[in-house]
Design a protein around this motif. Structure first.
Motif, mmCIF file in Angstrom:
data_model
loop_
_atom_site.group_PDB
_atom_site.id
_atom_site.type_symbol
_atom_site.label_atom_id
_atom_site.label_comp_id
_atom_site.label_asym_id
_atom_site.label_seq_id
_atom_site.Cartn_x
_atom_site.Cartn_y
_atom_site.Cartn_z
ATOM 1 N N VAL A 67 14.308 -2.762 6.482
ATOM 2 C CA VAL A 67 13.995 -3.172 4.969
ATOM 3 C C VAL A 67 15.527 -2.858 4.314
ATOM 4 C CG1 VAL A 67 13.302 -2.195 2.851
ATOM 5 C CG2 VAL A 67 11.646 -2.643 4.928
ATOM 6 N N LEU A 68 16.123 -1.677 4.587
ATOM 7 C CA LEU A 68 17.382 -1.666 4.092
ATOM 8 C C LEU A 68 18.607 -2.521 4.412
ATOM 9 C CD1 LEU A 68 17.750 2.287 4.332
ATOM 10 C CD2 LEU A 68 16.990 1.026 2.433
ATOM 11 N N SER A 69 18.359 -3.288 5.614
ATOM 12 C CA SER A 69 19.346 -4.284 6.072
ATOM 13 C C SER A 69 19.256 -5.477 5.283
ATOM 14 C CB SER A 69 19.190 -4.566 7.492
ATOM 15 O OG SER A 69 17.895 -5.468 7.566
ATOM 16 N N GLN A 70 18.258 -5.833 4.196
ATOM 17 C CA GLN A 70 17.884 -6.772 3.519
ATOM 18 C C GLN A 70 18.739 -6.612 2.161
ATOM 19 O OE1 GLN A 70 15.925 -9.482 4.701
ATOM 20 N NE2 GLN A 70 16.649 -8.491 6.082
ATOM 21 N N LYS A 71 19.353 -5.561 2.060
ATOM 22 C CA LYS A 71 20.099 -5.078 0.533
ATOM 23 C C LYS A 71 20.895 -6.253 0.039
ATOM 24 C CE LYS A 71 23.252 -1.536 -1.339
ATOM 25 N NZ LYS A 71 23.807 -0.411 -1.231
ATOM 26 N N ASP A 72 21.562 -7.099 1.004
ATOM 27 C CA ASP A 72 22.267 -8.076 0.257
ATOM 28 C C ASP A 72 21.683 -9.199 -0.258
ATOM 29 O OD1 ASP A 72 24.688 -6.949 1.119
ATOM 30 O OD2 ASP A 72 25.003 -7.806 2.911
ATOM 31 N N LEU A 73 20.499 -9.499 0.319
ATOM 32 C CA LEU A 73 19.474 -10.366 -0.402
ATOM 33 C C LEU A 73 19.010 -10.201 -1.984
ATOM 34 C CD1 LEU A 73 16.979 -11.326 2.472
ATOM 35 C CD2 LEU A 73 18.889 -12.617 1.543
ATOM 36 N N ALA A 74 19.238 -8.650 -2.154
ATOM 37 C CA ALA A 74 18.869 -8.446 -3.560
ATOM 38 C C ALA A 74 20.064 -8.652 -4.443
ATOM 39 C CB ALA A 74 18.652 -6.754 -3.422
ATOM 40 N N GLN A 75 20.336 -9.893 -4.851
ATOM 41 C CA GLN A 75 21.618 -10.224 -5.688
ATOM 42 C C GLN A 75 21.538 -9.547 -7.009
ATOM 43 O OE1 GLN A 75 23.998 -12.131 -4.268
ATOM 44 N NE2 GLN A 75 22.917 -11.591 -2.389
ATOM 45 N N MET A 76 20.385 -9.339 -7.785
ATOM 46 C CA MET A 76 20.390 -8.836 -9.070
ATOM 47 C C MET A 76 21.171 -9.762 -10.106
ATOM 48 S SD MET A 76 18.590 -6.286 -8.559
ATOM 49 C CE MET A 76 17.814 -6.009 -7.175
ATOM 50 N N VAL A 77 20.995 -11.021 -10.065
ATOM 51 C CA VAL A 77 21.743 -11.994 -10.892
ATOM 52 C C VAL A 77 21.417 -11.954 -12.226
ATOM 53 C CG1 VAL A 77 22.039 -14.451 -11.348
ATOM 54 C CG2 VAL A 77 21.865 -13.540 -8.887
ATOM 55 N N ALA A 78 20.279 -11.464 -12.857
ATOM 56 C CA ALA A 78 19.869 -11.542 -14.192
ATOM 57 C C ALA A 78 20.732 -10.107 -14.694
ATOM 58 C CB ALA A 78 18.438 -11.401 -14.292
ATOM 59 N N LEU A 79 20.531 -9.028 -13.844
ATOM 60 C CA LEU A 79 21.163 -7.755 -14.351
ATOM 61 C C LEU A 79 22.688 -7.967 -14.432
ATOM 62 C CD1 LEU A 79 18.995 -5.053 -12.408
ATOM 63 C CD2 LEU A 79 19.239 -5.539 -14.808
ATOM 64 N N LYS A 80 23.210 -8.657 -13.604
ATOM 65 C CA LYS A 80 24.763 -8.925 -13.851
ATOM 66 C C LYS A 80 25.093 -9.946 -14.965
ATOM 67 C CE LYS A 80 25.772 -8.410 -8.810
ATOM 68 N NZ LYS A 80 25.950 -9.155 -7.510
ATOM 69 N N GLN A 81 24.189 -10.775 -15.127
ATOM 70 C CA GLN A 81 24.700 -11.707 -16.242
ATOM 71 C C GLN A 81 24.174 -10.935 -17.425
ATOM 72 O OE1 GLN A 81 21.789 -14.952 -15.409
ATOM 73 N NE2 GLN A 81 23.311 -16.061 -14.330
ATOM 74 N N ALA A 82 23.178 -9.938 -17.512
ATOM 75 C CA ALA A 82 23.145 -9.190 -18.807
ATOM 76 C C ALA A 82 24.044 -7.961 -18.860
ATOM 77 C CB ALA A 82 21.668 -8.526 -18.747
ATOM 78 N N GLY A 83 25.009 -8.100 -18.122
ATOM 79 C CA GLY A 83 26.122 -6.888 -18.257
ATOM 80 C C GLY A 83 25.907 -5.530 -17.985
ATOM 81 N N LEU A 84 24.841 -5.228 -17.136
ATOM 82 C CA LEU A 84 24.671 -3.868 -16.793
ATOM 83 C C LEU A 84 25.904 -3.608 -15.721
ATOM 84 C CD1 LEU A 84 22.770 -1.500 -16.757
ATOM 85 C CD2 LEU A 84 21.552 -2.487 -14.916
ATOM 86 N N SER A 85 26.432 -2.409 -15.738
ATOM 87 C CA SER A 85 27.368 -1.834 -14.836
ATOM 88 C C SER A 85 26.879 -2.163 -13.481
ATOM 89 C CB SER A 85 27.751 -0.636 -14.986
ATOM 90 O OG SER A 85 26.755 0.503 -14.575
ATOM 91 N N LEU A 86 27.904 -2.468 -12.540
ATOM 92 C CA LEU A 86 27.511 -2.567 -11.179
ATOM 93 C C LEU A 86 27.189 -1.340 -10.457
ATOM 94 C CD1 LEU A 86 30.640 -4.732 -10.120
ATOM 95 C CD2 LEU A 86 28.188 -5.576 -10.579
ATOM 96 N N ILE A 87 27.783 -0.268 -11.060
ATOM 97 C CA ILE A 87 26.998 1.104 -10.352
ATOM 98 C C ILE A 87 25.417 1.240 -10.702
ATOM 99 C CG2 ILE A 87 27.272 3.737 -10.526
ATOM 100 C CD1 ILE A 87 30.075 3.330 -11.350
#
Length: 109
Positions: A67-87
């Motif tokens: 499961v943890l190896s799938q981390k890269d699939l969790a792109q979080m595009v909407a959160l990045k577009q919304a401007g949430l900090s990368l941390i």
């Protein structure tokens, strides 16, 4: 005992919404969207691994690693577009992965 993966998946989706509300309050909509996208993309793998875990063909350690190896699939595009900090995005991503592991362990083991 056969695994009802659809029930597990529905539980994951509902818990995802709670996780988003608790961890990224002002970005809940985006977090839920990103989380659902991740779950959709990993659903078949999660199903296969959950069944193998329930049958004793995977250890809990192996399941968690997969499961943890799938981390890269969790792109979080909407959160990045919304401007949430990368941390904060990375914290949410890690919480999502932990949610998957904990939920499956709780419902299967």
């Amino acid at each position: 005992m056969p695994v009802d993966f659809e029930k597990i998946f529905k539980t994951l989706v509902s818990q995802l919404e709670e996780l988003a509300k608790m961890s990224v309050q002002h970005y809940t909509k985006q977090a839920v969207k990103d989380g659902k996208q991740f779950l959709k993309e990993t659903k078949e793998n999660l199903k296969r691994w959950t069944i193998l875990l329930a049958e004793g063909k995977l250890t809990t350690r192996d399941f968690e690693w997969l499961v943890l190896s799938q981390k890269d699939l969790a792109q979080m595009v909407a959160l990045k577009q919304a401007g949430l900090s990368l941390i904060r995005i990375d914290q949410f991503r890690q919480s999502l992965l932990n949610l998957v592991v904990d939920t499956v362990f709780g419902l299967v083991l």
